[in-house]
Design a protein around this motif. Structure first.
Motif, mmCIF file in Angstrom:
data_model
loop_
_atom_site.group_PDB
_atom_site.id
_atom_site.type_symbol
_atom_site.label_atom_id
_atom_site.label_comp_id
_atom_site.label_asym_id
_atom_site.label_seq_id
_atom_site.Cartn_x
_atom_site.Cartn_y
_atom_site.Cartn_z
ATOM 1 N N LYS A 79 0.819 -1.215 0.000
ATOM 2 C CA LYS A 79 0.000 0.000 0.000
ATOM 3 C C LYS A 79 0.850 1.261 0.000
ATOM 4 N N ILE A 80 2.072 1.157 0.475
ATOM 5 C CA ILE A 80 2.997 2.288 0.483
ATOM 6 C C ILE A 80 4.184 1.931 -0.413
ATOM 7 N N ILE A 81 4.462 2.810 -1.348
ATOM 8 C CA ILE A 81 5.536 2.596 -2.324
ATOM 9 C C ILE A 81 6.465 3.796 -2.227
ATOM 10 N N TRP A 82 7.747 3.549 -2.241
ATOM 11 C CA TRP A 82 8.704 4.645 -2.249
ATOM 12 C C TRP A 82 9.691 4.403 -3.374
ATOM 13 N N PHE A 83 10.226 5.495 -3.879
ATOM 14 C CA PHE A 83 11.132 5.382 -5.020
ATOM 15 C C PHE A 83 12.147 6.507 -4.986
ATOM 16 N N ASP A 84 13.226 6.271 -5.679
ATOM 17 C CA ASP A 84 14.182 7.335 -5.954
ATOM 18 C C ASP A 84 14.489 7.258 -7.436
ATOM 19 N N GLU A 85 14.828 8.393 -8.001
ATOM 20 C CA GLU A 85 15.089 8.433 -9.433
ATOM 21 C C GLU A 85 16.081 9.528 -9.770
ATOM 22 N N GLN A 86 16.777 9.314 -10.868
ATOM 23 C CA GLN A 86 17.614 10.346 -11.452
ATOM 24 C C GLN A 86 16.898 10.816 -12.703
ATOM 25 N N LEU A 87 16.967 12.123 -12.937
ATOM 26 C CA LEU A 87 16.176 12.738 -13.990
ATOM 27 C C LEU A 87 17.035 13.623 -14.878
ATOM 28 N N GLN A 88 16.765 13.582 -16.157
ATOM 29 C CA GLN A 88 17.323 14.569 -17.078
ATOM 30 C C GLN A 88 16.327 15.725 -17.095
ATOM 31 N N THR A 89 16.787 16.926 -16.778
ATOM 32 C CA THR A 89 15.903 18.086 -16.697
ATOM 33 C C THR A 89 16.559 19.284 -17.373
ATOM 34 N N GLN A 90 15.814 20.375 -17.488
ATOM 35 C CA GLN A 90 16.369 21.614 -18.024
ATOM 36 C C GLN A 90 17.418 22.197 -17.084
ATOM 37 N N MET A 91 17.466 21.724 -15.828
ATOM 38 C CA MET A 91 18.462 22.165 -14.852
ATOM 39 C C MET A 91 19.687 21.257 -14.863
ATOM 40 N N GLY A 92 19.721 20.284 -15.761
ATOM 41 C CA GLY A 92 20.751 19.253 -15.754
ATOM 42 C C GLY A 92 20.213 18.033 -15.035
ATOM 43 N N ILE A 93 21.111 17.184 -14.591
ATOM 44 C CA ILE A 93 20.676 15.969 -13.894
ATOM 45 C C ILE A 93 20.231 16.327 -12.481
ATOM 46 N N CYS A 94 19.032 15.867 -12.134
ATOM 47 C CA CYS A 94 18.489 16.036 -10.784
ATOM 48 C C CYS A 94 18.225 14.650 -10.200
ATOM 49 N N GLN A 95 18.007 14.622 -8.900
ATOM 50 C CA GLN A 95 17.603 13.396 -8.209
ATOM 51 C C GLN A 95 16.331 13.708 -7.445
ATOM 52 N N ALA A 96 15.525 12.675 -7.241
ATOM 53 C CA ALA A 96 14.279 12.867 -6.515
ATOM 54 C C ALA A 96 13.944 11.607 -5.747
ATOM 55 N N THR A 97 13.166 11.802 -4.697
ATOM 56 C CA THR A 97 12.595 10.690 -3.953
ATOM 57 C C THR A 97 11.110 10.955 -3.824
ATOM 58 N N GLY A 98 10.342 9.882 -3.746
ATOM 59 C CA GLY A 98 8.906 10.043 -3.625
ATOM 60 C C GLY A 98 8.279 8.917 -2.836
ATOM 61 N N VAL A 99 7.101 9.207 -2.297
ATOM 62 C CA VAL A 99 6.295 8.220 -1.588
ATOM 63 C C VAL A 99 4.914 8.234 -2.230
ATOM 64 N N ILE A 100 4.444 7.051 -2.564
ATOM 65 C CA ILE A 100 3.143 6.889 -3.214
ATOM 66 C C ILE A 100 2.292 5.976 -2.343
ATOM 67 N N ALA A 101 1.020 6.333 -2.192
ATOM 68 C CA ALA A 101 0.071 5.453 -1.499
ATOM 69 C C ALA A 101 -0.802 4.799 -2.558
ATOM 70 N N GLN A 102 -1.071 3.522 -2.361
ATOM 71 C CA GLN A 102 -2.010 2.820 -3.222
ATOM 72 C C GLN A 102 -3.358 2.835 -2.509
ATOM 73 N N THR A 103 -4.321 3.539 -3.086
ATOM 74 C CA THR A 103 -5.628 3.707 -2.459
ATOM 75 C C THR A 103 -6.696 2.998 -3.295
ATOM 76 N N ALA A 104 -7.925 3.027 -2.815
ATOM 77 C CA ALA A 104 -9.034 2.438 -3.566
ATOM 78 C C ALA A 104 -9.217 3.146 -4.907
#
Length: 160
Positions: free
Chosen positions: A95-120
């Protein structure tokens, strides 16, 4: 008995793989919504979800973030983040998902982390934090620049 348990474990692994693929699609679609300035971008964030941007003043609830980003979403593309390295994990009940990612952006390479809930209703982003990458060799230089800017702006009211 162990013969019966083996396929059950195989299905559990397969289900986790399928769920990870669905999460990948959800996050990619979220980034694509911003790349095409689609307001559905904000619908994927929980009502009380938090977005933390790259500036020290950038911590928003979904609705605050939507107000701040309004001008960006009036253009053909708000911003374009393309993930090229993502890791997804989840709680045992999935029900709880977390992730990290590297991204190509207009600012150059960025990193991010996120938390996702799986709901109805499906997935919703509960927390996302974006950060710029800084090579370690530039840390002292960058820290000095930030300190100089902070001193210059001392006493001014910071806006979100």
């Amino acid at each position: 008995m162990s013969f019966i348990m083996l396929p059950a474990n195989a299905f559990a692994t397969e289900d986790m793989t399928v769920l990870a693929e669905k999460v990948t699609h959800f996050i990619d679609e979220w980034h694509d919504d911003a790349a095409h300035a689609r307001l559905q971008y904000f619908d994927k964030i929980a009502k009380d979800g938090i977005y933390i941007g790259t500036d020290k003043t950038e911590r928003w609830t979904r609705d605050e973030f939507k107000v701040w980003a309004k001008l960006f979403f009036e253009r053909p593309s708000a911003w374009a983040f393309k993930s090229f390295n993502r890791h997804i994990s989840m709680s045992e009940d999935r029900k709880i998902i977390w992730f990290d990612e590297q991204l190509q952006t207009q600012m150059g390479i960025c990193q991010a982390t996120g938390v996702i809930a799986q709901t109805a209703k499906g997935f919703e982003i509960r927390h996302y934090q974006l950060s710029r990458t800084v090579p370690n060799e530039l840390t002292d230089y960058l820290a000095a620049g930030v300190k100089k800017l902070d001193e210059k702006n001392a006493g001014q009211v910071q806006k979100k």
